[in-house]
Design a protein around this motif. Structure first.
Motif, PDB file in Angstrom:
ATOM      1  N   GLY A  11      77.375  52.662  30.723  1.00  0.00           N
ATOM      2  CA  GLY A  11      76.217  52.752  31.620  1.00  0.00           C
ATOM      3  C   GLY A  11      76.645  52.429  33.040  1.00  0.00           C
ATOM      4  N   THR A  12      75.919  53.001  33.992  1.00  0.00           N
ATOM      5  CA  THR A  12      76.294  52.818  35.402  1.00  0.00           C
ATOM      6  C   THR A  12      75.123  52.289  36.230  1.00  0.00           C
ATOM      7  N   GLY A  13      74.187  51.593  35.572  1.00  0.00           N
ATOM      8  CA  GLY A  13      72.991  51.100  36.260  1.00  0.00           C
ATOM      9  C   GLY A  13      73.238  49.793  36.997  1.00  0.00           C
ATOM     10  N   GLY A  14      72.116  49.122  37.312  1.00  0.00           N
ATOM     11  CA  GLY A  14      72.158  47.926  38.153  1.00  0.00           C
ATOM     12  C   GLY A  14      73.069  46.833  37.631  1.00  0.00           C
ATOM     13  N   ILE A  15      72.892  46.453  36.362  1.00  0.00           N
ATOM     14  CA  ILE A  15      73.647  45.290  35.884  1.00  0.00           C
ATOM     15  C   ILE A  15      75.097  45.657  35.592  1.00  0.00           C
ATOM     16  N   ALA A  16      75.359  46.928  35.255  1.00  0.00           N
ATOM     17  CA  ALA A  16      76.754  47.365  35.049  1.00  0.00           C
ATOM     18  C   ALA A  16      77.532  47.191  36.356  1.00  0.00           C
ATOM     19  N   GLY A  34      81.848  54.704  30.991  1.00  0.00           N
ATOM     20  CA  GLY A  34      81.220  55.829  30.310  1.00  0.00           C
ATOM     21  C   GLY A  34      79.788  55.965  30.779  1.00  0.00           C
ATOM     22  N   SER A  35      79.384  57.212  31.027  1.00  0.00           N
ATOM     23  CA  SER A  35      78.030  57.477  31.490  1.00  0.00           C
ATOM     24  C   SER A  35      77.523  58.724  30.781  1.00  0.00           C
ATOM     25  N   ARG A  36      76.197  58.902  30.791  1.00  0.00           N
ATOM     26  CA  ARG A  36      75.666  60.140  30.227  1.00  0.00           C
ATOM     27  C   ARG A  36      76.006  61.316  31.122  1.00  0.00           C
ATOM     28  N   SER A  37      76.419  61.053  32.361  1.00  0.00           N
ATOM     29  CA  SER A  37      76.773  62.163  33.249  1.00  0.00           C
ATOM     30  C   SER A  37      78.145  61.930  33.873  1.00  0.00           C
ATOM     31  N   SER A  56      80.559  60.933  28.823  1.00  0.00           N
ATOM     32  CA  SER A  56      79.653  60.667  27.690  1.00  0.00           C
ATOM     33  C   SER A  56      80.082  59.332  27.067  1.00  0.00           C
ATOM     34  N   TYR A  57      79.151  58.728  26.344  1.00  0.00           N
ATOM     35  CA  TYR A  57      79.475  57.460  25.678  1.00  0.00           C
ATOM     36  C   TYR A  57      80.449  57.719  24.509  1.00  0.00           C
ATOM     37  N   GLU A  58      80.331  58.916  23.910  1.00  0.00           N
ATOM     38  CA  GLU A  58      81.255  59.275  22.809  1.00  0.00           C
ATOM     39  C   GLU A  58      82.701  59.280  23.315  1.00  0.00           C
ATOM     40  N   PRO A  74      69.501  50.300  28.716  1.00  0.00           N
ATOM     41  CA  PRO A  74      68.240  49.585  28.444  1.00  0.00           C
ATOM     42  C   PRO A  74      68.175  49.134  26.978  1.00  0.00           C
ATOM     43  N   HIS A  75      67.456  48.039  26.701  1.00  0.00           N
ATOM     44  CA  HIS A  75      67.563  47.432  25.360  1.00  0.00           C
ATOM     45  C   HIS A  75      67.194  48.331  24.167  1.00  0.00           C
ATOM     46  N   PRO A  76      66.308  49.342  24.283  1.00  0.00           N
ATOM     47  CA  PRO A  76      66.069  50.173  23.088  1.00  0.00           C
ATOM     48  C   PRO A  76      67.306  50.944  22.631  1.00  0.00           C
ATOM     49  N   GLU A  95      74.260  43.498  26.386  1.00  0.00           N
ATOM     50  CA  GLU A  95      73.276  42.901  27.299  1.00  0.00           C
ATOM     51  C   GLU A  95      72.055  42.368  26.539  1.00  0.00           C
ATOM     52  N   LYS A  96      71.362  41.440  27.164  1.00  0.00           N
ATOM     53  CA  LYS A  96      70.094  40.959  26.645  1.00  0.00           C
ATOM     54  C   LYS A  96      69.010  41.956  27.044  1.00  0.00           C
ATOM     55  N   ALA A  97      67.899  42.033  26.334  1.00  0.00           N
ATOM     56  CA  ALA A  97      67.717  41.502  24.995  1.00  0.00           C
ATOM     57  C   ALA A  97      68.682  42.201  24.038  1.00  0.00           C
ATOM     58  N   SER A 277      80.661  33.893  42.842  1.00  0.00           N
ATOM     59  CA  SER A 277      80.146  35.214  42.448  1.00  0.00           C
ATOM     60  C   SER A 277      78.775  35.012  41.802  1.00  0.00           C
ATOM     61  N   ARG A 278      78.214  36.092  41.202  1.00  0.00           N
ATOM     62  CA  ARG A 278      76.973  35.894  40.444  1.00  0.00           C
ATOM     63  C   ARG A 278      77.253  35.091  39.179  1.00  0.00           C
ATOM     64  N   GLY A 279      78.498  35.153  38.695  1.00  0.00           N
ATOM     65  CA  GLY A 279      78.863  34.309  37.550  1.00  0.00           C
ATOM     66  C   GLY A 279      78.920  35.042  36.222  1.00  0.00           C
TER      67      GLY A 279
HETATM   68  N1  LIG Z   1      72.245  39.800  32.573  1.00  0.00           N
HETATM   69  C1  LIG Z   1      71.432  40.082  33.567  1.00  0.00           C
HETATM   70  O1  LIG Z   1      71.319  39.346  34.526  1.00  0.00           O
HETATM   71  C2  LIG Z   1      70.657  41.367  33.520  1.00  0.00           C
HETATM   72  C3  LIG Z   1      70.031  41.823  34.689  1.00  0.00           C
HETATM   73  C4  LIG Z   1      69.380  43.049  34.638  1.00  0.00           C
HETATM   74  C5  LIG Z   1      69.328  43.772  33.453  1.00  0.00           C
HETATM   75  N2  LIG Z   1      69.926  43.280  32.337  1.00  0.00           N
HETATM   76  C6  LIG Z   1      69.877  44.044  31.070  1.00  0.00           C
HETATM   77  O2  LIG Z   1      70.782  45.134  31.187  1.00  0.00           O
HETATM   78  C7  LIG Z   1      70.227  46.310  30.603  1.00  0.00           C
HETATM   79  C8  LIG Z   1      70.214  47.412  31.662  1.00  0.00           C
HETATM   80  O3  LIG Z   1      69.407  47.005  32.756  1.00  0.00           O
HETATM   81  P1  LIG Z   1      69.595  47.620  34.233  1.00  0.00           P
HETATM   82  O4  LIG Z   1      68.690  46.848  35.100  1.00  0.00           O
HETATM   83  O5  LIG Z   1      71.017  47.727  34.573  1.00  0.00           O
HETATM   84  O6  LIG Z   1      68.969  49.066  33.986  1.00  0.00           O
HETATM   85  P2  LIG Z   1      69.212  50.385  34.847  1.00  0.00           P
HETATM   86  O7  LIG Z   1      69.577  50.043  36.243  1.00  0.00           O
HETATM   87  O8  LIG Z   1      68.037  51.250  34.572  1.00  0.00           O
HETATM   88  O9  LIG Z   1      70.509  51.034  34.185  1.00  0.00           O
HETATM   89  C9  LIG Z   1      70.553  51.352  32.824  1.00  0.00           C
HETATM   90  C10 LIG Z   1      71.696  52.339  32.595  1.00  0.00           C
HETATM   91  O10 LIG Z   1      71.713  52.619  31.202  1.00  0.00           O
HETATM   92  C11 LIG Z   1      72.132  53.924  30.983  1.00  0.00           C
HETATM   93  N3  LIG Z   1      71.203  54.589  30.047  1.00  0.00           N
HETATM   94  C12 LIG Z   1      71.503  55.017  28.813  1.00  0.00           C
HETATM   95  N4  LIG Z   1      70.469  55.596  28.221  1.00  0.00           N
HETATM   96  C13 LIG Z   1      69.457  55.541  29.105  1.00  0.00           C
HETATM   97  C14 LIG Z   1      68.124  56.016  29.069  1.00  0.00           C
HETATM   98  N5  LIG Z   1      67.621  56.664  28.030  1.00  0.00           N
HETATM   99  N6  LIG Z   1      67.360  55.811  30.162  1.00  0.00           N
HETATM  100  C15 LIG Z   1      67.846  55.159  31.237  1.00  0.00           C
HETATM  101  N7  LIG Z   1      69.114  54.702  31.320  1.00  0.00           N
HETATM  102  C16 LIG Z   1      69.914  54.895  30.261  1.00  0.00           C
HETATM  103  C17 LIG Z   1      72.180  54.640  32.329  1.00  0.00           C
HETATM  104  O11 LIG Z   1      73.535  54.809  32.684  1.00  0.00           O
HETATM  105  P3  LIG Z   1      74.200  56.272  32.728  1.00  0.00           P
HETATM  106  O12 LIG Z   1      73.190  57.142  33.416  1.00  0.00           O
HETATM  107  O13 LIG Z   1      75.426  56.051  33.503  1.00  0.00           O
HETATM  108  O14 LIG Z   1      74.443  56.701  31.309  1.00  0.00           O
HETATM  109  C18 LIG Z   1      71.508  53.673  33.281  1.00  0.00           C
HETATM  110  O15 LIG Z   1      72.085  53.691  34.555  1.00  0.00           O
HETATM  111  C19 LIG Z   1      68.864  45.927  30.054  1.00  0.00           C
HETATM  112  O16 LIG Z   1      68.951  45.672  28.676  1.00  0.00           O
HETATM  113  C20 LIG Z   1      68.514  44.636  30.797  1.00  0.00           C
HETATM  114  O17 LIG Z   1      67.722  43.734  30.048  1.00  0.00           O
HETATM  115  C21 LIG Z   1      70.596  42.097  32.360  1.00  0.00           C
END
Ligand SMILES: NC(=O)c1ccc[n+]([C@@H]2O[C@H](COP(=O)([O-])OP(=O)(O)OC[C@H]3O[C@@H](n4cnc5c(N)ncnc54)[C@H](OP(=O)(O)O)[C@@H]3O)[C@@H](O)[C@H]2O)c1
Length: 332
Positions: A11-16, A34-37, A56-58, A74-76, A95-97, A277-279
């Motif tokens: 995944g390439t979102g916020g927490i990654a 790895g990313s979906r794109s 791809s994640y595969e 995301p957690h689902p 990641e949590k949850a 850092s954030r830790g």
């Molecule tokens: N430890 C912490 O401090 C902390 C902080 C925030 C979030 N989290 C946890 O981390 C997880 C992700 O949160 P986030 O804030 O990083 O979310 P986000 O910014 O929305 O990023 C989620 C990433 O997951 C990938 N993904 C795979 N399937 C997806 C789908 N069907 N829809 C959307 N994204 C999908 C996407 O990456 P690709 O497009 O590259 O595949 C997307 O960039 C959550 O479980 C959250 O609880 C933890």
């Protein structure tokens, strides 16, 4: 030959992004993303100087030069993605949850056992230096009998119904996103609850926007936690014992300081945060220690407790009426 452990980022979102920043700063090896794109994977790899970008994640799972994968979807999707990596023989930091429900968590635990790989829930709070010190102080008996935990995690998050924190299809709701922190903390301090009382107010999307939880723990101890998506609070926490209490500074679940305070107000110990850092590297360093030691999980956040916590969250969700898509009217 280098003995460094090679990380893959799913995944390439916020927490990654935050996690990878901390790993790089700590000198750990991030080998692939790895990313979906393909575009997102390549952009992430270029920004964080990651050698291999998989579209791809595969493909990430099939990368032979990745030892451990950080699951940051995301957690689902945690269960599906973790199971894919475990099937490929990777260790996983999830990641949590941990998952959306206990049934998914049980499947991960079983698959990890069969594959002989290590799994840790990325409940990063548990691994932070102030939490390590807090557990030492409690073990030394400084607080006397620990009777009460109070913890709050109220944030002002986007109210866009399509945002991850509001959309049920993306695991929306205060409980699984924010409430998981005080729930996990209370259980870390006082053990699993013997009684649970929970109440939520729901948003228009059906996700919980505020959730209040009372746990009774063994010996008549109590913990009280609150989480909210719709208004920012102080985000403080206290651990209260018969001889002293610990007052953790905001934001208590990130790297921060605390004081040990006697019942009369005298400060017995002041702990100052020195983490620059954030830790998030502390959970990664513990994962590396677990892999090198050939262990299956971390004593600081055992997979068995992650599964037990998901059972507790299922029971809370039964009380507050929070059902996720695909659960067909009841949780799990
Ligand atoms: N430890 C912490 O401090 C902390 C902080 C925030 C979030 N989290 C946890 O981390 C997880 C992700 O949160 P986030 O804030 O990083 O979310 P986000 O910014 O929305 O990023 C989620 C990433 O997951 C990938 N993904 C795979 N399937 C997806 C789908 N069907 N829809 C959307 N994204 C999908 C996407 O990456 P690709 O497009 O590259 O595949 C997307 O960039 C959550 O479980 C959250 O609880 C933890």
């Amino acid at each position: 030959m280098s003995d460094s452990i090679r990380w893959g980022i799913l995944g390439t979102g916020g927490i990654a992004r935050t996690f990878t920043t901390d790993l790089r700063a700590a000198g750990l090896e991030v080998a692939a993303v790895g990313s979906r794109s393909t575009e997102s994977a390549e952009a992430f790899a270029a920004e964080f100087d990651v050698p291999r970008a998989h579209g791809s994640y595969e493909e990430l799972a099939a990368d032979p030069d990745v030892d451990v994968v950080y699951v940051a979807s995301p957690h689902p999707f945690h269960a599906e993605h973790a199971l894919m990596m475990i099937a490929a023989g990777k260790h996983v930091l999830i990641e949590k949850a941990f998952t959306v429900n206990a049934a998914q968590a049980e499947r991960i635990a079983e698959a990890a056992r069969e594959a002989g790989v290590a799994v840790i829930e990325a409940m990063w709070t548990r691994f932070l230096p102030h939490m390590v010190r807090i557990r030492e102080i409690i073990a030394a008996g400084t607080l006397g009998d620990v009777r009460t935990v109070l913890a709050e995690h109220d944030q002002d998050l986007p109210d866009d119904p399509a945002h991850r924190v509001n959309d049920l299809a993306l695991g929306g709701g205060a409980l699984l996103d924010l409430g998981i922190y005080p729930v996990s903390f209370a259980i870390d301090m006082l053990g699993l609850p013997t009684r649970i009382l929970a109440h939520s107010t729901m948003s228009a999307t059906g996700a919980d926007r505020q959730t209040a939880i009372i746990f009774e723990h063994e010996g008549g101890r109590q913990s009280v936690s609150h989480s909210a998506l719709d208004a920012a609070g102080r985000v403080g926490a206290q651990v209260i014992g018969t001889d002293a209490r610990i007052e953790i500074d905001p934001w208590w679940y990130g790297a921060t300081g605390f004081r040990v305070v006697a019942p009369g107000g005298e400060v017995l110990e002041e702990y100052t945060d020195t983490v620059e850092s954030r830790g998030m590297q502390y959970e990664a360093l513990e994962m590396e220690r677990v892999i090198r030691a050939g262990e299956h999980t971390s004593p600081l956040m055992p997979i068995e407790q992650s599964v037990a916590i998901m059972h507790v969250l299922d029971r809370i969700r039964e009380q507050i009426g929070l059902v996720y898509p695909g659960e067909q009217g009841s949780v799990s």
